[in-house]
Enzyme design. Sequence first.
Site, PDB file in Angstrom:
ATOM      1  N   ASP A 156      -3.070   4.678  -2.257  1.00 42.54           N
ATOM      2  CA  ASP A 156      -4.131   5.217  -1.415  1.00 42.54           C
ATOM      3  C   ASP A 156      -4.515   6.629  -1.860  1.00 42.54           C
ATOM      4  O   ASP A 156      -3.649   7.419  -2.240  1.00 42.54           O
ATOM      5  CB  ASP A 156      -3.607   5.238   0.034  1.00 42.54           C
ATOM      6  CG  ASP A 156      -4.667   5.621   1.049  1.00 42.54           C
ATOM      7  OD1 ASP A 156      -5.701   4.941   1.094  1.00 42.54           O
ATOM      8  OD2 ASP A 156      -4.431   6.577   1.801  1.00 42.54           O
TER       9      ASP A 156
ATOM     10  N   ASP B  70       0.864  -1.182   0.000  1.00 48.81           N
ATOM     11  CA  ASP B  70       0.000   0.000   0.000  1.00 48.81           C
ATOM     12  C   ASP B  70       0.900   1.232   0.000  1.00 48.81           C
ATOM     13  O   ASP B  70       1.831   1.310   0.808  1.00 48.81           O
ATOM     14  CB  ASP B  70      -0.865  -0.004   1.266  1.00 48.81           C
ATOM     15  CG  ASP B  70      -2.331   0.224   0.979  1.00 48.81           C
ATOM     16  OD1 ASP B  70      -2.648   1.327   0.504  1.00 48.81           O
ATOM     17  OD2 ASP B  70      -3.142  -0.681   1.224  1.00 48.81           O
TER      18      ASP B  70
ATOM     19  N   HIS C 273     -10.953  -3.536   2.900  1.00 44.77           N
ATOM     20  CA  HIS C 273     -10.793  -3.231   4.327  1.00 44.77           C
ATOM     21  C   HIS C 273     -11.647  -2.048   4.788  1.00 44.77           C
ATOM     22  O   HIS C 273     -11.660  -1.736   5.978  1.00 44.77           O
ATOM     23  CB  HIS C 273      -9.318  -2.928   4.608  1.00 44.77           C
ATOM     24  CG  HIS C 273      -8.840  -1.702   3.881  1.00 44.77           C
ATOM     25  ND1 HIS C 273      -8.689  -1.682   2.509  1.00 44.77           N
ATOM     26  CD2 HIS C 273      -8.518  -0.464   4.314  1.00 44.77           C
ATOM     27  CE1 HIS C 273      -8.281  -0.472   2.142  1.00 44.77           C
ATOM     28  NE2 HIS C 273      -8.165   0.285   3.213  1.00 44.77           N
ATOM     29  N   ASP C 274     -12.317  -1.380   3.861  1.00 45.96           N
ATOM     30  CA  ASP C 274     -13.088  -0.180   4.195  1.00 45.96           C
ATOM     31  C   ASP C 274     -14.594  -0.403   4.180  1.00 45.96           C
ATOM     32  O   ASP C 274     -15.362   0.559   4.291  1.00 45.96           O
ATOM     33  CB  ASP C 274     -12.758   0.950   3.203  1.00 45.96           C
ATOM     34  CG  ASP C 274     -11.469   1.671   3.559  1.00 45.96           C
ATOM     35  OD1 ASP C 274     -11.072   1.628   4.737  1.00 45.96           O
ATOM     36  OD2 ASP C 274     -10.858   2.276   2.659  1.00 45.96           O
TER      37      ASP C 274
ATOM     38  N   GLU D 186      -6.697   4.275  -5.618  1.00 42.51           N
ATOM     39  CA  GLU D 186      -8.004   4.427  -4.973  1.00 42.51           C
ATOM     40  C   GLU D 186      -8.567   5.767  -5.442  1.00 42.51           C
ATOM     41  O   GLU D 186      -8.109   6.822  -5.021  1.00 42.51           O
ATOM     42  CB  GLU D 186      -7.839   4.410  -3.449  1.00 42.51           C
ATOM     43  CG  GLU D 186      -9.151   4.585  -2.710  1.00 42.51           C
ATOM     44  CD  GLU D 186      -8.973   4.887  -1.234  1.00 42.51           C
ATOM     45  OE1 GLU D 186      -9.902   4.587  -0.470  1.00 42.51           O
ATOM     46  OE2 GLU D 186      -7.921   5.428  -0.842  1.00 42.51           O
TER      47      GLU D 186
END
Length: 584
Positions: free
Chosen positions: A218, A111, A354-355, A277
């Site tokens: 990210d 990430d 994960h969100d 993202e």
Amino acid sequence: MSPHATQDTAVPTGTNNWWKEATVYQVYPASFYDSNGDGWGDIPGVVKKVDYLQSLGVDVVWLSPMYDSPMHDMGYDVSDYENVLPAYGTVQDVESLVEACHLRGMKLILDLVVNHSSDQHAWFQESRSSKDNDKRDWYFWRPPRYDEAGNRMPPSNYRGYFAGSTWTWDEKTEEYYLHLYAKEQPDLNWDNKTTREAIYNSAVRFWLDKGVDGFRVDTVNKYSKHTSFPDVPITDPKSYIQPAIGMWCNGPRIHEFLREMYDEAFAPYGDVMTVGELANTPDPKNVLEYVGASAKELSMVFHLDIGHIGMGPSLEEKYIFTPWKLTKMKSIVEKWQSFIEGTDGWTTAFCENHDNGRSVSRFGSDAPEFREISAKMLALMMVTMTGTLFIYQGQEIGMINAPREWPIEEYKDIEGLGYYREAEQRSENGGGPTRKENIMDGLRILARDHSRLPMQWDDSEHAGFTTGKPWMRAHDLYGEINVKRQENDASSVLSFWKDVLRLRKEYRELFIHGAFQVLDYENQETFCFVKSRDEKRALVVLNFTDKSQPFTQTEKTAGMKLLVGNYSVSSLGTLKPFEGRVYM
């Protein structure tokens, strides 16, 4: 053309990079597997499970942030890009994971969190030390404003993502600094070339030199801000802070920054995989500016719309659950499945990360009688989608949301707790459910915590995740839903995922590279679509309800054979509850 690329007539772009046909498995390290009994998952634990991931049919492991961090936002607040959180292990452990993946013909991506750092990062510590420090301009510092009564006010009226203002007052130098997320996550100033060069060296090249194969990037479209920071119009009259996403998404220099990062940090290492993202970018034309091969910015991006299904219409109402119709999902899937057709761009397919809450609980049914069958139906939807496929840890065994009766004390996530506490503080009007009750109800479905429960390996204590006290409670149903129970069961969700991931590769022209077309769009019970490339066609039929539905596409199956379904016996005219089928 990169050394990994091959010409392929089945691919609309003509260039088939290694990452296009990959199945990517996201590991959330805190919750995956704890090798030393301290209650935290760790990187040696991931190394121990690489054979499991290979047996599933995974090509790429994506490791969520494992950098050194105070962990205010689960590692998305990085205090040292070149070190690993001690609870997770060491840099050498990451090198061992790279080696373990590469030995099995798999890849590893990390990430990349470079919109902001932690306030504990040495760069920010220097930046806040004095107004004339060399690194002062590596972050955004602005003087206060004052209202008519002489009260100190932030430089602008922006609401941040984790509730509260995007500005925090710093007593030492008597200025405010900008943070789109928590106050412990100050935003880096990408307008400063020296800052960008430091980011490339410390966060990108350092890890590519160790053999990492790419990055999930990210908050990729937030690096370029409107740095005059004008106030935004008041849309919420009850608050002094206002939604201001347009001030930092897809800003004026964003493509310049991403092309520079590609040219200077990625391209020298060959065909590096990058998946951005990408929030708040609804127009596919604008998305192609990021993902076209000719743009030389990113390999692909996540369009977050599927994760937002059921969320409230604004940042303030994000965790107030909003009922949705199947046409909502169809329009999202169709948009991001078809926008690359005939272009040199690429796309992604996912329904968990994960969100977000677990897909079985959100899009299928976590009722005991439908849990497994709806997990398999969703697997069929995902493996037949165009683009690079991403699956999240536990999705392959049909993990579900935390039990509804769990109290707020079991929730750990900074974002969800921020919304809950804000609701607690607000004065409540009489009559009807309170905001606090509405937020809690939304968190039971949508909270980020659901995806962060420990991975369920077996039926021993704490689901076999740890021998210690886990940082987060294991799901009450781990005895029923776990890897060990499913591994040798040919009818399990895990076995089904293994089978359909193989089929995805076997019929790659259609499933990975095919053109996408929705049938019977207005139907709110079933989702049917066609995948095609040249003369080949596949028909995917999915019942999204817990009742039998008429199969309205029977005429389309003429001359087609049933390739795979999630029931052992099907009848042509009827779809059973949560039934899914693929015809070829």
